[in-house]
Scaffold this motif. Structure first.
Motif, mmCIF file in Angstrom:
data_model
loop_
_atom_site.group_PDB
_atom_site.id
_atom_site.type_symbol
_atom_site.label_atom_id
_atom_site.label_comp_id
_atom_site.label_asym_id
_atom_site.label_seq_id
_atom_site.Cartn_x
_atom_site.Cartn_y
_atom_site.Cartn_z
ATOM 1 N N VAL A 235 12.312 -23.499 -17.938
ATOM 2 C CA VAL A 235 12.539 -24.890 -18.323
ATOM 3 C C VAL A 235 13.981 -25.215 -17.958
ATOM 4 O O VAL A 235 14.926 -24.764 -18.621
ATOM 5 C CB VAL A 235 12.310 -25.123 -19.824
ATOM 6 C CG1 VAL A 235 12.520 -26.589 -20.175
ATOM 7 C CG2 VAL A 235 10.926 -24.663 -20.234
ATOM 8 N N GLY A 236 14.185 -25.952 -16.876
ATOM 9 C CA GLY A 236 15.545 -26.227 -16.434
ATOM 10 C C GLY A 236 15.597 -27.336 -15.409
ATOM 11 O O GLY A 236 14.600 -27.994 -15.093
ATOM 12 N N ILE A 237 16.807 -27.525 -14.871
ATOM 13 C CA ILE A 237 17.052 -28.558 -13.877
ATOM 14 C C ILE A 237 16.778 -27.977 -12.494
ATOM 15 O O ILE A 237 17.413 -27.003 -12.084
ATOM 16 C CB ILE A 237 18.510 -29.063 -13.959
ATOM 17 C CG1 ILE A 237 18.814 -29.569 -15.374
ATOM 18 C CG2 ILE A 237 18.747 -30.161 -12.935
ATOM 19 C CD1 ILE A 237 17.998 -30.752 -15.799
ATOM 20 N N CYS A 238 15.841 -28.568 -11.809
ATOM 21 C CA CYS A 238 15.454 -28.101 -10.481
ATOM 22 C C CYS A 238 15.996 -29.078 -9.436
ATOM 23 O O CYS A 238 15.936 -30.305 -9.614
ATOM 24 C CB CYS A 238 13.933 -27.988 -10.366
ATOM 25 S SG CYS A 238 13.361 -27.162 -8.858
ATOM 26 N N SER A 239 16.530 -28.506 -8.362
ATOM 27 C CA SER A 239 17.099 -29.330 -7.299
ATOM 28 C C SER A 239 16.889 -28.625 -5.974
ATOM 29 O O SER A 239 16.543 -27.441 -5.919
ATOM 30 C CB SER A 239 18.584 -29.606 -7.541
ATOM 31 O OG SER A 239 19.309 -28.384 -7.579
ATOM 32 N N THR A 240 17.127 -29.353 -4.897
ATOM 33 C CA THR A 240 17.023 -28.806 -3.551
ATOM 34 C C THR A 240 18.411 -28.499 -3.024
ATOM 35 O O THR A 240 19.285 -29.380 -3.022
ATOM 36 C CB THR A 240 16.321 -29.800 -2.612
ATOM 37 O OG1 THR A 240 15.061 -30.147 -3.168
ATOM 38 C CG2 THR A 240 16.115 -29.197 -1.242
ATOM 39 N N LYS A 241 18.624 -27.246 -2.600
ATOM 40 C CA LYS A 241 19.929 -26.828 -2.109
ATOM 41 C C LYS A 241 19.731 -25.914 -0.910
ATOM 42 O O LYS A 241 19.063 -24.888 -1.018
ATOM 43 C CB LYS A 241 20.716 -26.114 -3.215
ATOM 44 C CG LYS A 241 22.141 -25.770 -2.813
ATOM 45 C CD LYS A 241 22.887 -25.158 -3.988
ATOM 46 C CE LYS A 241 24.327 -24.857 -3.598
ATOM 47 N NZ LYS A 241 25.077 -24.236 -4.731
ATOM 48 N N ASN A 242 20.333 -26.310 0.210
ATOM 49 C CA ASN A 242 20.241 -25.530 1.446
ATOM 50 C C ASN A 242 18.782 -25.269 1.829
ATOM 51 O O ASN A 242 18.384 -24.136 2.124
ATOM 52 C CB ASN A 242 21.001 -24.205 1.310
ATOM 53 C CG ASN A 242 22.485 -24.418 1.075
ATOM 54 O OD1 ASN A 242 23.052 -25.410 1.544
ATOM 55 N ND2 ASN A 242 23.109 -23.498 0.360
ATOM 56 N N GLU A 243 17.980 -26.346 1.770
ATOM 57 C CA GLU A 243 16.573 -26.281 2.167
ATOM 58 C C GLU A 243 15.737 -25.357 1.279
ATOM 59 O O GLU A 243 14.639 -24.962 1.649
ATOM 60 C CB GLU A 243 16.454 -25.823 3.627
ATOM 61 C CG GLU A 243 17.148 -26.735 4.621
ATOM 62 C CD GLU A 243 16.592 -28.160 4.588
ATOM 63 O OE1 GLU A 243 15.391 -28.307 4.297
ATOM 64 O OE2 GLU A 243 17.362 -29.101 4.847
ATOM 65 N N SER A 244 16.245 -24.986 0.137
ATOM 66 C CA SER A 244 15.483 -24.142 -0.791
ATOM 67 C C SER A 244 15.585 -24.724 -2.190
ATOM 68 O O SER A 244 16.512 -25.474 -2.508
ATOM 69 C CB SER A 244 16.002 -22.698 -0.776
ATOM 70 O OG SER A 244 17.353 -22.657 -1.213
ATOM 71 N N LEU A 245 14.632 -24.387 -3.024
ATOM 72 C CA LEU A 245 14.601 -24.871 -4.396
ATOM 73 C C LEU A 245 15.316 -23.890 -5.310
ATOM 74 O O LEU A 245 15.183 -22.668 -5.151
ATOM 75 C CB LEU A 245 13.154 -25.049 -4.858
ATOM 76 C CG LEU A 245 12.327 -26.118 -4.141
ATOM 77 C CD1 LEU A 245 10.882 -26.060 -4.612
ATOM 78 C CD2 LEU A 245 12.907 -27.504 -4.384
#
Length: 393
Positions: A235-245
């Motif tokens: 349960v957390g904040i998900c984001s896209t970074k360097n083409e990966s999750l």
């Protein structure tokens, strides 16, 4: 009475001081704390219920499609609830670089059980035996100098980067990098090793026992791991970074990684919020009642004290306004024995007590009786409220 009973009695006296005002204030603080915890828990429950729960393979589209306004996140970041299996990741970013021949690469190996894991927490606790010793000294030198001599508990924490995947046989469906940097949430670790090692006695140990110092008797070794392949919920904040999750912890949430499912997490939070809500109402109601009673009682005490002070000043002024009459009336040479004050046996009886009406004291002695903590008539022992000066014609 033992020291424990004396401590309990002292706490009871402190709680009931000022007619329970301290107890009421303590309950009010507890009620306030419960309400703050309830607001925090209910807010976390609301955000988890609004957070999307999608398979890891569809997680990128969920993040790109939503703006996160309902849960308070900024663009490109969303609070999500995902469930997957723990797998270690290597230096490569592609999923094909994570596994070789179906076996995990880059995982840690538990020394106690030999299992592969991504997090290993080893704890060694030194257990001490407390004894007064031959000399009967009650203080413990080790408790005073433990930090300077030796730490009682040693903890080592090792971890490797790991990801969450949908299943052990679906590596190509996608993965999410888990970031633990700065997280204070508890981890779903499993105890795999628990062993107690006795400590051999030494001449120094005998010296410690004689002095009454706590001496070590055993070492407790524990090892907890987060094993590879364990299914957990994040349960957390998900984001896209360097083409990966990647997913990182949210400080406003009660947990980050958990063995429980989403339904179980929501159920536990709902129970906790309900308990905090009703406990806050109960303690708040009791504290208001106790504080109201304490204010009422102390207000009447203050009012009674002011009335007594007023009567004392009036009586003192009456005595000072007629010094000649008082001196002639209180002259012991001119007063018969039947008219002398029953307390001082020197002055004439001039003050009658209310409500019993006994005329047995002179004004100074009547004033002294009124000043007592429990004023009673010297003749009938009835409680008195005041006294009245009686003047002869």
């Amino acid at each position: 009475m033992s020291s424990r009973d004396e401590t309990a009695a002292a706490l009871a006296r402190a709680a009931t001081a000022f007619d329970g005002a301290l107890l009421g204030m303590g309950l009010a603080l507890c009620a306030t704390s419960s309400w703050f915890k309830y607001l925090s828990t209910s807010n976390a429950l609301r955000r988890i219920r609004l957070a999307p729960s999608a398979p890891i393979s569809d997680l990128r589209s969920v993040i790109d499609a939503g703006d996160g306004s309902s849960t308070g996140e900024t663009g490109g970041e969303r609070l999500v609830v995902i469930r997957g299996q723990v797998q270690p990741c290597s230096a490569a970013d592609s999923i094909t670089g994570l596994f070789s021949g179906g076996k995990a690469v880059g995982a840690l190996v538990s020394q106690g059980s030999g299992e592969r894991a991504v997090i290993i927490k080893q704890t060694q606790t030194c257990l001490y035996n407390e004894w007064r010793g031959v000399l009967g000294w009650s203080f413990d030198l080790h408790a005073l100098f433990a930090k300077a001599w030796k730490e009682q508990r040693t903890t080592s924490f090792r971890s490797v980067p790991f990801v969450l995947v949908e299943g052990s046989h679906r590596f190509n469906s996608g993965y999410v990098n888990v970031k633990l940097d700065g997280s204070t949430h508890p981890l779903p670790l499993t105890t795999v090793y628990h062993h107690l090692h006795p400590v051999q006695a030494t001449p120094y140990t005998l010296f410690q026992a004689i002095l009454g110092n706590g001496y070590p008797v055993a070492l407790l070794d524990e090892e907890k791991i987060l094993p590879v392949g364990k299914e957990i919920t994040a349960v957390g904040i998900c984001s896209t970074k360097n083409e990966s999750l990647e997913i990182k912890p949210c400080e406003d949430m009660p947990c980050f990684l958990s063995e429980k499912t989403r339904d179980k997490i929501e159920s536990d939070l709902a129970v906790t919020a309900t308990t905090l809500f009703w406990s806050g109402i109960f303690m708040g109601t009791v504290s208001v009642g106790i504080l109201g009673y304490a204010i009422y009682r102390n207000w009447w005490r203050l009012k009674d004290w002011r009335e007594r002070r007023k009567r004392e000043r009036e009586l003192r002024n009456e005595v000072l306004e007629s010094p000649t009459r008082s001196a002639s009336d209180d002259d012991s040479g001119e007063v018969s024995d039947g008219e002398l004050c029953v307390i001082c046996l020197m002055r004439r009886r001039r003050s009658a007590f209310v409500p019993c009406g006994h005329l047995v004291c002179c004004p100074p002695c009547a004033l002294a009786v009124e000043r007592n903590a429990c004023p009673n008539c010297p003749v009938c022992r009835q409680s008195i409220r005041s006294s009245i000066r009686i003047y002869g014609s």
